[in-house]
Motif scaffolding. Structure first.
Motif, mmCIF file in Angstrom:
data_model
loop_
_atom_site.group_PDB
_atom_site.id
_atom_site.type_symbol
_atom_site.label_atom_id
_atom_site.label_comp_id
_atom_site.label_asym_id
_atom_site.label_seq_id
_atom_site.Cartn_x
_atom_site.Cartn_y
_atom_site.Cartn_z
ATOM 1 N N VAL A 31 12.191 32.019 21.953
ATOM 2 C CA VAL A 31 12.695 32.440 23.257
ATOM 3 C C VAL A 31 12.912 33.942 23.216
ATOM 4 O O VAL A 31 13.589 34.456 22.311
ATOM 5 N N ALA A 32 12.332 34.648 24.189
ATOM 6 C CA ALA A 32 12.475 36.102 24.257
ATOM 7 C C ALA A 32 13.727 36.462 25.056
ATOM 8 O O ALA A 32 14.219 35.646 25.834
ATOM 9 N N PRO A 33 14.249 37.677 24.892
ATOM 10 C CA PRO A 33 15.387 38.109 25.711
ATOM 11 C C PRO A 33 15.025 38.001 27.195
ATOM 12 O O PRO A 33 13.905 38.334 27.594
ATOM 13 N N GLY A 34 15.946 37.500 28.000
ATOM 14 C CA GLY A 34 15.717 37.375 29.436
ATOM 15 C C GLY A 34 14.895 36.167 29.827
ATOM 16 O O GLY A 34 14.570 35.967 30.996
ATOM 17 N N GLU A 35 14.567 35.320 28.841
ATOM 18 C CA GLU A 35 13.737 34.150 29.110
ATOM 19 C C GLU A 35 14.596 32.881 29.023
ATOM 20 O O GLU A 35 15.538 32.817 28.243
ATOM 21 N N CYS A 36 14.241 31.877 29.828
ATOM 22 C CA CYS A 36 14.935 30.599 29.737
ATOM 23 C C CYS A 36 13.932 29.504 29.406
ATOM 24 O O CYS A 36 12.939 29.323 30.111
ATOM 25 N N VAL A 37 14.180 28.796 28.312
ATOM 26 C CA VAL A 37 13.305 27.712 27.887
ATOM 27 C C VAL A 37 14.045 26.393 28.051
ATOM 28 O O VAL A 37 15.185 26.253 27.593
ATOM 29 N N ALA A 38 13.430 25.435 28.727
ATOM 30 C CA ALA A 38 14.055 24.124 28.919
ATOM 31 C C ALA A 38 13.513 23.150 27.885
ATOM 32 O O ALA A 38 12.304 23.068 27.676
ATOM 33 N N LEU A 39 14.414 22.432 27.232
ATOM 34 C CA LEU A 39 14.002 21.367 26.320
ATOM 35 C C LEU A 39 13.844 20.103 27.151
ATOM 36 O O LEU A 39 14.744 19.741 27.911
ATOM 37 N N THR A 40 12.710 19.440 27.002
ATOM 38 C CA THR A 40 12.509 18.202 27.759
ATOM 39 C C THR A 40 12.190 17.067 26.804
ATOM 40 O O THR A 40 12.023 17.280 25.595
ATOM 41 N N GLY A 41 12.064 15.877 27.365
ATOM 42 C CA GLY A 41 11.828 14.693 26.540
ATOM 43 C C GLY A 41 12.839 13.644 26.932
ATOM 44 O O GLY A 41 13.924 13.973 27.410
ATOM 45 N N GLU A 42 12.465 12.372 26.726
ATOM 46 C CA GLU A 42 13.358 11.317 27.164
ATOM 47 C C GLU A 42 14.633 11.277 26.321
ATOM 48 O O GLU A 42 14.726 11.943 25.293
ATOM 49 N N SER A 43 15.569 10.481 26.786
ATOM 50 C CA SER A 43 16.823 10.272 26.073
ATOM 51 C C SER A 43 16.537 9.838 24.642
ATOM 52 O O SER A 43 15.710 8.963 24.424
ATOM 53 N N GLY A 44 17.200 10.451 23.670
ATOM 54 C CA GLY A 44 17.006 10.063 22.281
ATOM 55 C C GLY A 44 15.862 10.799 21.609
ATOM 56 O O GLY A 44 15.598 10.601 20.427
ATOM 57 N N ALA A 45 15.191 11.684 22.340
ATOM 58 C CA ALA A 45 14.065 12.419 21.747
ATOM 59 C C ALA A 45 14.563 13.489 20.783
ATOM 60 O O ALA A 45 13.817 13.945 19.920
ATOM 61 N N GLY A 46 15.836 13.889 20.943
ATOM 62 C CA GLY A 46 16.394 14.865 20.010
ATOM 63 C C GLY A 46 16.715 16.215 20.636
ATOM 64 O O GLY A 46 16.884 17.203 19.920
ATOM 65 N N LYS A 47 16.819 16.258 21.975
ATOM 66 C CA LYS A 47 17.109 17.528 22.643
ATOM 67 C C LYS A 47 18.474 18.072 22.200
ATOM 68 O O LYS A 47 18.597 19.232 21.803
ATOM 69 N N SER A 48 19.487 17.227 22.279
ATOM 70 C CA SER A 48 20.832 17.676 21.913
ATOM 71 C C SER A 48 20.915 18.011 20.429
ATOM 72 O O SER A 48 21.625 18.930 20.034
ATOM 73 N N THR A 49 20.174 17.246 19.605
ATOM 74 C CA THR A 49 20.153 17.537 18.170
ATOM 75 C C THR A 49 19.618 18.940 17.924
ATOM 76 O O THR A 49 20.185 19.704 17.153
ATOM 77 N N VAL A 50 18.524 19.297 18.624
ATOM 78 C CA VAL A 50 17.964 20.644 18.467
ATOM 79 C C VAL A 50 19.009 21.690 18.872
ATOM 80 O O VAL A 50 19.238 22.675 18.166
ATOM 81 N N MET A 51 19.670 21.455 20.008
ATOM 82 C CA MET A 51 20.698 22.398 20.471
ATOM 83 C C MET A 51 21.793 22.577 19.422
ATOM 84 O O MET A 51 22.242 23.680 19.148
ATOM 85 N N ARG A 52 22.236 21.442 18.866
ATOM 86 C CA ARG A 52 23.327 21.503 17.893
ATOM 87 C C ARG A 52 22.901 22.219 16.620
ATOM 88 O O ARG A 52 23.713 22.905 16.002
ATOM 89 N N ILE A 53 21.644 22.061 16.238
ATOM 90 C CA ILE A 53 21.161 22.801 15.064
ATOM 91 C C ILE A 53 21.126 24.294 15.377
ATOM 92 O O ILE A 53 21.515 25.127 14.559
#
Lengths: 226, 256
Positions: A31-53
């Motif tokens: 992710v570059a400065p000033g950029e917003c990247v959305a994590l997608t994928g169904e429930s349980g795919a690991g989006k929150s896990t990635v965020m927490r890491i």
């Protein structure tokens, strides 16, 4: 600003027959400065896990997560603490605060931690609380007794108080009405304009398409044989 | 940055039994370290060895003194160590009765520590005592009352005032909220957090209450059978525990 390479995460449950659960394998994005990247994928795919890491809340088993010039996976606790104080913000879905601390103090705390004066910090906190329509008569009360939507907005005010160069947003518009949702989206746009690199999880598709520049599908990193 | 406290291979045995073994860590200025573990895991032994209340068998406890820089506390003479205990160090006991003089007034309890470091002007001592009572939310009109007439929560706050009045840099706390009502606990935690930030204090907090460390400590050390089995950021250790025992400890907490 944020670089993730070959990230791997497994959970080992020692007290449940030492089950090993692979969750993420070979994740990579940046992710570059000033950029917003959305994590997608169904429930349980690991989006929150990635965020927490990314926040250093979960340990990675392998790979590199660089925020600014710090590799979170290798950093000492005090380096991560400094990073969280100065560089990396996180708006989680739930507010976690010391009971009985007034809302205004909850929101101004991140600013005091980076050396703002009490008066300046309170002024900025009041500003944000006003924008997010938390009635002023509630500012002296602890947010623990607030409604879900109010707590979420206090959480957002706290997360946006200090202008972090990198920001993680976990469903920032969930449980908000249309007007408040609009305020949060404009806060995100302002942060981007100010050069903040953002990683977010948005189940709200309109919000996602409005603020996100790119999408990263986390299910691509879900181990297949699991 | 120089660590404020640098502990190397600290070991203490009680006869054939291990109190704590091979404990090493560093604490930096402004950091709060939590030590958790069940009863008998060695956390209080460790704290008492660090604070100079118990002589460890082996190891080093190097403190960055104001005057002479890093020095091994265990090699200091007894008077030097006592001076350290009155100036740069503070110790908050679980039971306020162990840290207060119950027959001396509240103001006297706070003033005594000031006098121990050389303060002699009565008016100034009293003024500082009143200031500190106010900071720990004890009404000024109670300054001449004895702590025996205080509630448990007030006694604990008085003990904190007595300890912090000399502006220490390192504070040891043994179950600081143990035995208090949850409502009193919350207030005390908030007070401690504020003081830690305002004064740039470093602290080592021993507790078995995981909720307390989550709110108070930056870093966490988990002990079992005298050994440190896991260390890391507090939220990381609690949310993604690695060692089997830590996983058991975290998953055993009752949800409210």
């Amino acid at each position: 600003m944020i670089t993730v390479e070959k990230l791997t995460k497994t959970f080992t449950l020692h007290n449940q027959e030492a089950a090993v659960i692979p969750v993420i394998e070979g994740a990579g994005f940046s992710v570059a400065p000033g950029e917003c990247v959305a994590l997608t994928g169904e429930s349980g795919a690991g989006k929150s896990t990635v965020m927490r890491i990314l926040y250093g809340n979960y340990l990675a088993q392998g790979g590199v997560v660089r925020i600014g010039d710090v590799d979170i996976t290798q950093a000492e606790p005090r380096e991560i603490l400094r990073l969280r104080r100065e560089t990396l913000g996180y708006v989680s879905q739930f507010l976690r605060v010391v009971p009985r601390v007034p809302t205004l103090d909850v929101v101004s705390e991140p600013l005091l931690n980076v050396g703002w004066s009490e008066a300046d910090a309170k002024a900025r906190a009041s500003d944000l609380l006003e924008r997010l329509r938390i009635p002023e008569r509630l500012w002296s009360l602890s947010p623990t007794t607030f409604s879900g939507g109010e707590q979420q907005r206090v959480n957002i005010a706290r997360g946006f108080a200090h202008r972090y160069p990198a920001l993680l947003l976990d469903e920032p518009t969930a449980s908000l009405d249309a007007t408040n949702r609009e305020t949060v989206l404009s806060l995100i746009e302002e942060a981007k304009a100010g050069g903040t690199a953002i990683v977010g999880i948005f189940h709200d598709l309109d919000a996602r398409s409005r603020v996100a520049d790119r999408e990263v599908d986390v299910s691509a990193f879900t181990p297949k044989a699991a | 940055m120089t660590p404020l406290l640098n502990v190397r291979d600290l070991t203490k045995a009680y006869g054939g039994r291990i109190g704590c073994a091979d404990v090493s860590f560093s604490l930096y200025p402004g950091e709060v370290l939590g030590i958790v573990g069940e009863s008998g895991s060695g956390k209080s032994t460790l704290l008492n060895c660090l604070a100079g209340h118990l002589p460890p068998d082996t190891g080093e406890v190097i403190f960055d003194t104001r005057a002479d820089g890093p020095r091994d506390v265990l090699q200091m003479s007894e008077p030097e160590r006592r001076m350290l205990g009155r100036t740069d160090w503070a110790f908050v006991h679980q039971n306020p009765r162990d840290g207060l003089r119950m027959r001396v007034s509240a103001g006297g309890n706070v003033g005594e520590r000031l006098m121990a470091v050389g303060a002699r002007h009565y008016g100034e001592i009293r003024e500082q005592a009143l200031d500190w009572l106010d900071r720990v939310e004890i009404a000024g009109e109670r300054v001449d009352d004895r702590p025996a007439a205080f509630s448990g929560g007030m006694q604990q706050r008085l003990q904190i005032a007595r300890n912090l009045v000399t502006g220490p840099r390192l504070i040891f706390m043994d179950e600081p909220t143990g035995g208090l009502d949850v409502s009193v606990q919350a207030r005390l935690l908030d007070l401690l957090r504020g003081l830690v930030r305002q004064m740039g204090l470093s602290a080592i907090v021993v507790t078995h209450d995981l909720a307390v460390v989550r709110l108070l400590a930056d870093r966490l050390m988990v002990m079992k059978d005298g050994h440190v089995i896991e260390t890391g950021l507090t939220d990381q250790v609690l949310d993604d525990p690695q060692a089997p025992y830590t996983q058991l400890l975290v998953s055993s907490v009752l949800q409210v």
